[in-house]
Each structure stands twice: as C-alpha cells, then as structure tokens.
Design a protein around this motif. Structure first.
Motif, PDB file in Angstrom:
ATOM      1  N   ALA A  17      35.117  59.234  60.687  1.00  0.00           N
ATOM      2  CA  ALA A  17      35.758  60.630  60.622  1.00  0.00           C
ATOM      3  C   ALA A  17      34.804  61.797  60.845  1.00  0.00           C
ATOM      4  CB  ALA A  17      36.017  60.603  59.400  1.00  0.00           C
ATOM      5  N   LEU A  18      33.726  61.942  60.770  1.00  0.00           N
ATOM      6  CA  LEU A  18      32.713  62.878  60.913  1.00  0.00           C
ATOM      7  C   LEU A  18      31.881  62.856  61.944  1.00  0.00           C
ATOM      8  CD1 LEU A  18      31.743  63.677  56.723  1.00  0.00           C
ATOM      9  CD2 LEU A  18      33.642  64.386  58.160  1.00  0.00           C
ATOM     10  N   ILE A  40      39.933  69.893  56.620  1.00  0.00           N
ATOM     11  CA  ILE A  40      40.681  68.844  57.287  1.00  0.00           C
ATOM     12  C   ILE A  40      40.094  67.501  57.277  1.00  0.00           C
ATOM     13  CG2 ILE A  40      39.987  69.068  59.755  1.00  0.00           C
ATOM     14  CD1 ILE A  40      43.709  68.706  58.656  1.00  0.00           C
ATOM     15  N   ASP A  41      38.945  67.588  57.401  1.00  0.00           N
ATOM     16  CA  ASP A  41      37.978  66.285  57.106  1.00  0.00           C
ATOM     17  C   ASP A  41      38.386  65.272  55.865  1.00  0.00           C
ATOM     18  OD1 ASP A  41      36.920  66.505  60.029  1.00  0.00           O
ATOM     19  OD2 ASP A  41      35.305  67.577  58.973  1.00  0.00           O
ATOM     20  N   LEU A  43      41.118  65.482  54.264  1.00  0.00           N
ATOM     21  CA  LEU A  43      42.559  64.636  54.529  1.00  0.00           C
ATOM     22  C   LEU A  43      42.101  63.333  55.353  1.00  0.00           C
ATOM     23  CD1 LEU A  43      45.595  64.505  54.061  1.00  0.00           C
ATOM     24  CD2 LEU A  43      45.829  66.173  56.270  1.00  0.00           C
ATOM     25  N   ASP A  44      41.475  63.744  56.428  1.00  0.00           N
ATOM     26  CA  ASP A  44      41.246  62.566  57.469  1.00  0.00           C
ATOM     27  C   ASP A  44      40.397  61.361  56.645  1.00  0.00           C
ATOM     28  OD1 ASP A  44      40.735  60.996  59.623  1.00  0.00           O
ATOM     29  OD2 ASP A  44      39.435  62.203  60.470  1.00  0.00           O
ATOM     30  N   PHE A  47      42.936  59.481  54.262  1.00  0.00           N
ATOM     31  CA  PHE A  47      43.879  58.558  55.122  1.00  0.00           C
ATOM     32  C   PHE A  47      43.153  57.393  55.351  1.00  0.00           C
ATOM     33  CE2 PHE A  47      46.501  62.351  56.888  1.00  0.00           C
ATOM     34  CZ  PHE A  47      47.664  61.900  56.134  1.00  0.00           C
ATOM     35  N   ARG A  48      42.074  57.405  55.996  1.00  0.00           N
ATOM     36  CA  ARG A  48      41.192  56.245  56.263  1.00  0.00           C
ATOM     37  C   ARG A  48      40.777  55.157  55.045  1.00  0.00           C
ATOM     38  NH1 ARG A  48      38.455  56.879  61.689  1.00  0.00           N
ATOM     39  NH2 ARG A  48      39.201  59.211  62.372  1.00  0.00           N
ATOM     40  N   LYS A  51      43.976  53.404  54.145  1.00  0.00           N
ATOM     41  CA  LYS A  51      44.099  52.127  54.933  1.00  0.00           C
ATOM     42  C   LYS A  51      43.215  51.021  54.713  1.00  0.00           C
ATOM     43  CE  LYS A  51      47.052  52.867  58.684  1.00  0.00           C
ATOM     44  NZ  LYS A  51      47.759  53.929  58.696  1.00  0.00           N
ATOM     45  N   ARG A  56      46.807  54.005  47.454  1.00  0.00           N
ATOM     46  CA  ARG A  56      47.651  55.414  47.697  1.00  0.00           C
ATOM     47  C   ARG A  56      46.685  56.366  46.910  1.00  0.00           C
ATOM     48  NH1 ARG A  56      49.938  56.882  51.291  1.00  0.00           N
ATOM     49  NH2 ARG A  56      51.331  58.816  51.058  1.00  0.00           N
TER      50      ARG A  56
ATOM     51  N   ALA B  71      44.887  70.040  63.960  1.00  0.00           N
ATOM     52  CA  ALA B  71      43.814  70.391  63.308  1.00  0.00           C
ATOM     53  C   ALA B  71      42.508  69.789  63.513  1.00  0.00           C
ATOM     54  CB  ALA B  71      43.869  69.988  61.588  1.00  0.00           C
ATOM     55  N   LYS B  72      42.375  68.662  64.273  1.00  0.00           N
ATOM     56  CA  LYS B  72      41.206  67.889  64.677  1.00  0.00           C
ATOM     57  C   LYS B  72      41.468  67.075  65.577  1.00  0.00           C
ATOM     58  CE  LYS B  72      37.833  64.794  62.201  1.00  0.00           C
ATOM     59  NZ  LYS B  72      37.626  64.354  61.109  1.00  0.00           N
ATOM     60  N   THR B  74      39.808  63.582  68.170  1.00  0.00           N
ATOM     61  CA  THR B  74      38.562  62.910  68.760  1.00  0.00           C
ATOM     62  C   THR B  74      39.211  62.141  70.056  1.00  0.00           C
ATOM     63  OG1 THR B  74      38.031  62.255  66.577  1.00  0.00           O
ATOM     64  CG2 THR B  74      36.669  61.198  68.080  1.00  0.00           C
ATOM     65  N   ASP B  95      49.249  57.828  59.945  1.00  0.00           N
ATOM     66  CA  ASP B  95      49.433  58.449  58.688  1.00  0.00           C
ATOM     67  C   ASP B  95      49.871  59.728  58.316  1.00  0.00           C
ATOM     68  OD1 ASP B  95      47.219  56.458  57.187  1.00  0.00           O
ATOM     69  OD2 ASP B  95      46.070  57.273  58.836  1.00  0.00           O
ATOM     70  N   ASN B  97      51.318  62.468  55.017  1.00  0.00           N
ATOM     71  CA  ASN B  97      51.704  62.866  53.743  1.00  0.00           C
ATOM     72  C   ASN B  97      52.018  64.384  53.680  1.00  0.00           C
ATOM     73  OD1 ASN B  97      49.346  64.231  53.521  1.00  0.00           O
ATOM     74  ND2 ASN B  97      48.155  62.716  52.403  1.00  0.00           N
ATOM     75  N   ALA B  99      50.338  66.980  53.151  1.00  0.00           N
ATOM     76  CA  ALA B  99      49.199  67.818  53.441  1.00  0.00           C
ATOM     77  C   ALA B  99      49.182  67.662  55.051  1.00  0.00           C
ATOM     78  CB  ALA B  99      47.931  67.572  52.879  1.00  0.00           C
ATOM     79  N   ARG B 102      48.122  62.110  60.831  1.00  0.00           N
ATOM     80  CA  ARG B 102      47.122  61.403  61.784  1.00  0.00           C
ATOM     81  C   ARG B 102      47.897  60.599  62.883  1.00  0.00           C
ATOM     82  NH1 ARG B 102      42.435  57.574  61.786  1.00  0.00           N
ATOM     83  NH2 ARG B 102      43.609  56.096  60.243  1.00  0.00           N
ATOM     84  N   MET B 120      44.610  64.829  64.255  1.00  0.00           N
ATOM     85  CA  MET B 120      44.885  65.284  62.792  1.00  0.00           C
ATOM     86  C   MET B 120      45.815  66.414  62.849  1.00  0.00           C
ATOM     87  SD  MET B 120      43.438  63.521  60.063  1.00  0.00           S
ATOM     88  CE  MET B 120      43.906  64.518  58.864  1.00  0.00           C
TER      89      MET B 120
END
Lengths: 133, 168
Positions: A17-18, A40-41, A43-44, A47-48, A51, A56, B71-72, B74, B95, B97, B99, B102, B120
């Motif tokens: 993610a980063l 925004i990361d 939120l990313d 999400f990950r 999963k 949740r 927003a993002k 890769t 994904d 929600n 906010a 993805r 994203m």
C-alpha cells in the motif's frame, strides 16, 4: 494468530500500500512520519486489512479522525489536557500513549498511528471472532 | 478541452466490473509530439482512460450522486499503444465504502497487456469542497453526460443486483 504472525501480514500489506521496503517496517514505525502515509493511504490500508483478515473495520475504530472536535476540555493551547488524554485512551485503546503523555502536543497525535497499533487492534478483533474451544 | 479518454462502454456490471474501449486515431493531437515520426499514446493518458472507466463503475453505485475523485494509483506498464489500435479497459471493483473505493484494472490491445493498475478513489462530499465552487456535483456532469447514458445502455442484465461483498 500470534502477534508476530499478524505483524508479518500487516507488513506485507504496508509494503504494497505504501510502496516501502519490508525492512523499513517495524512495529514501532509511525505510518506518517516513518512510512510517509498520506490520508488516502489510511483508507487503502483499511481496505486491504479487511480483505486479508476477513473483518469489517470501521475507519473510526482503527484510525479515528477529529477525536477532540476542538473541545476546550480536551485541548488547551495546543496541548492535550488530562481529560483529553482520557478521551484519547478511550477512543484509541490499542495505542501506546506512554511517550505521548510526556509531551502531549496535539500535533503529535499522528505519531500514535503506528504499525503496532494496527497489530494490537487486529489481535483484539481476531480474538473476539475466533471460535471458542 | 475535451478530457474523456473512453469512446464507449462495452459492458457494465453494476458494483462488480466494467469494460470500455478507446480507439486511437493518428488525428489525435498528442501523436504529433509524442513522438515526431513515432506515435505512441502517452502512458498517463492510458491510465486516465482506465481511471475514468473505474470512476464511472464506482460512481454508478450511487447513481453518480457522489463525487468520485482519483486519489492514488499504482501502475505497471508493459507495452506501447499506437494509432489504429483499440484499447480495451477492464476494471473490477475490489472495495467500496462511504469514504471511497479501490479498483483493479488492465488496458489491453486484443489480448496484449499494455498496463495494469490498482486505483483508489475518494468520495468527496460538498463539505469538503471550496465554497466558491459553482457545481458541488462537478465530476459526473458536462461532457461525461453522454458517456454515462451510453454506459447505462450496456448494463449487463445478468448481474443487476450488486454483490453483498461490497455493501457498506
């Protein structure tokens, strides 16, 4: 799942993610200051994690925003008050506040968002959902 | 300036995936400069088309009432795109929600992979916008309106209900 097992999975997620190297990620890494996460990361990452761990995760659970809402009981002159610290502990029960208490500047709150915080949060959530033996 | 990098939606499965196409013509302005004598579609424009496909897939979930902002991203690039080719954009919703969302997508020509990306999007509400902005629903408007109507016409009948995995 043990702390180390959860940490290893979280580390893989953060690497993806980063866009950081695995060796850069330790339990003490701060998401913003050390791993350069932007808003925004977060939120990313949520999400990950959802999963990967089949959970949740309400964002406010893990990465609460605007904890004090400008309430003067909680913040005074840029410092978090004793009442504010109690509120912080309540909202972020998995955060390690020990070093923050020594210098409770409001702008240091983002340093509480560490890899360890994520792992401890997940540990608690996973323990609650594990089948009782 | 026109900034729609999709020509047509081919398939829209609400809340799941979408496929759109973009035809490349030598008459497009950017080929004159990118590069003189060797026309290649600039890679960021390939990604723009992919992001627009994904953004419409995400926007459709809330009937385009929410602003969906890139927003993002890769991305990995594998091959070039040239005049005369048709790019197929395929995106899958991973994904979603309140906010944001993805998606994962690919750009291909026939079966040749040009690029793949994880993207994203953030949902941006009126309270997050500058007060002076004329239209608080500024994303799905203007020149996109025709494309949104066209996308509606290719909704896959077999999947009219969104999957439970993406309800928030």
């Amino acid at each position: 799942m043990t702390y180390d097992e959860i940490f290893a999975k979280v580390r893989s997620i953060l690497v993806e993610a980063l866009n950081v190297e695995e060796q850069e990620v330790s339990p003490h890494s701060r998401l913003k200051a050390d791993l350069n996460a932007e808003s925004i990361d977060f939120l990313d990452i949520v999400f990950r994690l959802e999963k990967q761990f089949g959970l949740r995760i309400p964002r406010e659970d893990l990465f609460p925003e605007s904890i004090f809402q400008g309430d003067p009981r909680f913040v005074s002159n840029g410092q978090v008050t004793a009442e504010g610290l109690a509120e912080l502990q309540r909202r972020m029960p998995y955060a390690d506040l020990s070093s923050f208490r020594e210098n409770p500047r409001l702008d240091r709150i983002e340093d509480l968002f560490t890899v360890d915080l994520i792992v401890r949060y997940l540990q608690s959530r996973l323990a609650a959902t594990a089948p009782q033996s | 300036m026109r900034w729609t990098w999709i020509d047509r939606f081919v398939r829209l499965e609400p809340g799941r995936r979408a496929t759109a196409v973009k035809n490349l013509s030598w008459a497009e302005d950017y080929f004159a400069d990118h590069f003189p004598g060797y026309p290649v579609m600039p890679a960021p424009l390939i990604l723009e088309g992919l992001a627009q496909t994904g953004g419409i897939l995400v926007g459709h979930v809330h009937q385009y009432r929410k602003n969906v902002i890139l927003a993002k991203m890769t991305a990995r690039f594998h091959a070039e795109a040239h005049p005369g080719q048709q790019i197929t954009y395929t995106v899958e919703l991973l994904d979603l929600n309140e906010a944001g969302a993805r998606v994962r997508g690919t750009a291909t020509v026939h079966d040749k992979l040009l690029a793949e990306a994880d993207i994203m999007f953030a949902h941006v509400g009126p309270e997050q916008l500058p007060a002076e902005l004329a239209d608080p629903q500024f994303v799905f408007s203007g020149e996109l309106a025709h494309l949104l109507r066209q996308a509606e016409s290719v909704i896959s009948a077999s999947s009219s209900s969104p999957p439970s995995a993406v309800t928030s």
